[in-house]
Design a protein around this motif. Structure first.
Motif, PDB file in Angstrom:
ATOM      1  N   GLU A 366      -0.972 -15.334 -51.428  1.00 21.93           N
ATOM      2  CA  GLU A 366      -2.387 -15.076 -51.136  1.00 21.93           C
ATOM      3  C   GLU A 366      -3.195 -16.330 -51.427  1.00 21.93           C
ATOM      4  OE1 GLU A 366      -2.793 -10.355 -52.144  1.00 21.93           O
ATOM      5  OE2 GLU A 366      -3.027 -11.746 -53.827  1.00 21.93           O
ATOM      6  N   ASP A 367      -4.300 -16.481 -50.704  1.00 25.81           N
ATOM      7  CA  ASP A 367      -5.172 -17.627 -50.931  1.00 25.81           C
ATOM      8  C   ASP A 367      -6.578 -17.279 -50.473  1.00 25.81           C
ATOM      9  OD1 ASP A 367      -6.020 -20.141 -51.659  1.00 25.81           O
ATOM     10  OD2 ASP A 367      -4.601 -21.226 -50.397  1.00 25.81           O
ATOM     11  N   VAL A 368      -7.518 -18.168 -50.768  1.00 26.48           N
ATOM     12  CA  VAL A 368      -8.912 -17.952 -50.390  1.00 26.48           C
ATOM     13  C   VAL A 368      -9.375 -18.971 -49.362  1.00 26.48           C
ATOM     14  CG1 VAL A 368      -9.495 -16.875 -52.597  1.00 26.48           C
ATOM     15  CG2 VAL A 368      -9.740 -19.369 -52.332  1.00 26.48           C
ATOM     16  N   ILE A 369      -8.467 -19.798 -48.848  1.00 22.15           N
ATOM     17  CA  ILE A 369      -8.858 -20.773 -47.831  1.00 22.15           C
ATOM     18  C   ILE A 369      -8.337 -20.327 -46.467  1.00 22.15           C
ATOM     19  CG2 ILE A 369      -9.040 -22.685 -49.448  1.00 22.15           C
ATOM     20  CD1 ILE A 369      -6.295 -23.648 -48.505  1.00 22.15           C
ATOM     21  N   THR A 370      -8.963 -20.850 -45.421  1.00 17.38           N
ATOM     22  CA  THR A 370      -8.668 -20.378 -44.067  1.00 17.38           C
ATOM     23  C   THR A 370      -7.318 -20.862 -43.550  1.00 17.38           C
ATOM     24  OG1 THR A 370      -9.882 -22.270 -43.160  1.00 17.38           O
ATOM     25  CG2 THR A 370     -11.098 -20.193 -43.432  1.00 17.38           C
TER      26      THR A 370
END
Length: 432
Positions: A366-370
């Motif tokens: 999971e990550d928070v960047i596009t």
């Protein structure tokens, strides 16, 4: 100074991110780990990104600092340290209790270390905002890159096939790795997926002879590939020297990282072996440098912009290491893409980065960047995109923050020991 570079407000977004059941000397990673995303928003509407630890003690410091930032310029990164000490000093001192920080395994915790980890995220966000405003990558703001790619090392872990109590469908796709064969297969998968050509094993989990066997198996499976072993200070001086004697004839071993705890013990080990010793535990602030360097306790320091207070401080550390003939690598803790981008930007500016950098990033799902960064031959290309070169996925950020908001407090503070005791209530950290 352009008023558009003035900070209008700061957003703090704590998140919980899935983490595999990776083992270390402090226990096992919990199913979720906390991180904090920092957004510095300028009067011109530019948003700069930063990231650091998300445990409660860091949030308690980040909040007053965020409240004090509006009206300041994003160029005033040197002033962040004074400001942080003024508005956060009391809270930091209250939280620094002298325990080993299981979240980062960075040695004795102090008020300064807590503050530096918070300031690092704000400094990174300010540099990102400044770079976006000027149309320059962060590495240009740090003096310019000296390499087009940054090499990273595969981070190998002993691990379980699932978290304690997990349902069958929640089994970790990487499976179990509890012996040399499992670690070799893990390394092969890292090499296949990302092209990594060097390998670091997180040790201190099993008896040293088992971890020696694992290093030997990796050396046989990957002839000539650089290897490292990091037991996070789990060994006595005597055990450290015994392991060093066993591995001194292995050309592929780059270094032992923190075999023993503390500068005095590391100096004693260093005096008894030709193997280079690296550290991420006994040298994590400038105040710890003089004794360690004077006593010859370490040959290599693993820099970490979270620990040292940001990207500029990381460059200062690199210059200091160069002055004293100390090698340089880069430490990693469980981090998202914002931190990986910051690591890559500053690493690109360090002429004497002697070893491939650590990164946990390939373990995360999971990550928070596009756009996730792509490792090619174990390297990341250094982008010239303004700022850090990454963009927030706001929907994903909201999802991961919602998970944090709905958490009952079980995972808001990382506790590897608690996770281990969920499987074995009698478990205690072992020192060999």
């Amino acid at each position: 100074m352009n008023p558009a570079l003035r900070i209008d407000h700061v957003r703090l977004t704590p998140v919980l991110v899935k983490d595999p059941p990776l083992l270390n000397t402090q226990g096992v990673h919990q199913p979720l780990t906390p991180r904090l995303v920092v957004e510095v928003v300028t009067a011109g509407g530019v948003v700069g990104l930063g990231e650091t630890y998300g445990d409660t003690k860091y949030l308690d410091l980040a909040r007053p600092l965020a409240e004090a930032l509006p009206g300041r310029l994003v160029t005033d990164v040197n002033g962040l340290f004074v400001l942080a000490a003024e508005v956060c000093g009391t809270a930091a001192a209250k939280d620094a209790d002298g325990r080993v920080d299981a979240g980062g395994l960075r040695g004795v915790q102090t008020a300064d270390k807590l503050l530096l980890s918070v300031v690092s995220a704000v400094e990174t966000a300010c540099l990102d905002a400044l770079g976006r405003s000027l149309g320059l990558p962060v590495h240009a703001l740090l003096g310019g890159r000296v390499r087009d790619e940054v090499e990273y090392s595969a981070y190998l872990f002993y691990k379980w096939g699932a978290h304690p109590g997990a349902a069958p469908e929640e089994a970790d796709p990487w499976g179990e790795a509890l012996d040399p064969a499992g670690l070799v297969e893990q390394a092969r998968r890292f090499a296949r997926l990302h092209g990594f050509g060097s390998f670091k094993l997180k040790g201190g989990v099993f008896a040293p002879d088992r971890e020696i066997a694992a290093i030997r198996a990796l050396a046989e499976a990957f002839p000539g590939a650089p290897l490292r072993l990091d037991p996070n200070g789990a060994w006595s001086v005597e055990t450290s020297l015994a392991v060093a004697r066993e591995l001194e004839g292995l050309p592929a071993l780059e270094y032992l990282e923190d075999p023993a705890t503390g500068t005095a013990a590391m100096a004693e080990v260093a005096a008894g072996t030709h193997l280079p010793l690296a550290t991420n535990m006994c040298v994590t602030t400038l105040a710890e440098v003089p004794e360690a360097f004077a006593r010859g306790a370490v040959s290599i320091v693993l820099c970490d912009h979270h620990y040292w207070g940001g990207l500029h401080r990381t460059r200062e550390l690199a210059a200091l290491c160069g002055t004293y003939g100390i090698g340089l690598s880069m430490h990693s803790n469980t981090h998202l893409g914002i931190s990986l981008a910051a690591m890559t930007q500053v690493a690109a500016t360090l002429p004497a980065l002697h070893h491939a950098c650590d990164t946990h990033y390939p373990w995360l799902t999971e990550d928070v960047i596009t756009t996730a960064p792509v490792f090619r031959a174990g390297r990341l290309a250094v982008t010239d995109t303004p700022g850090l070169g990454v963009e927030l996925d706001r929907d994903r950020l909201a999802d991961l923050h919602r998970r944090w908001a709905e958490d009952d407090g079980r995972y808001r503070d990382r506790d590897d020991a608690a996770a281990m005791r969920a499987a074995d209530p009698e478990w205690r950290p072992t020192r060999w």
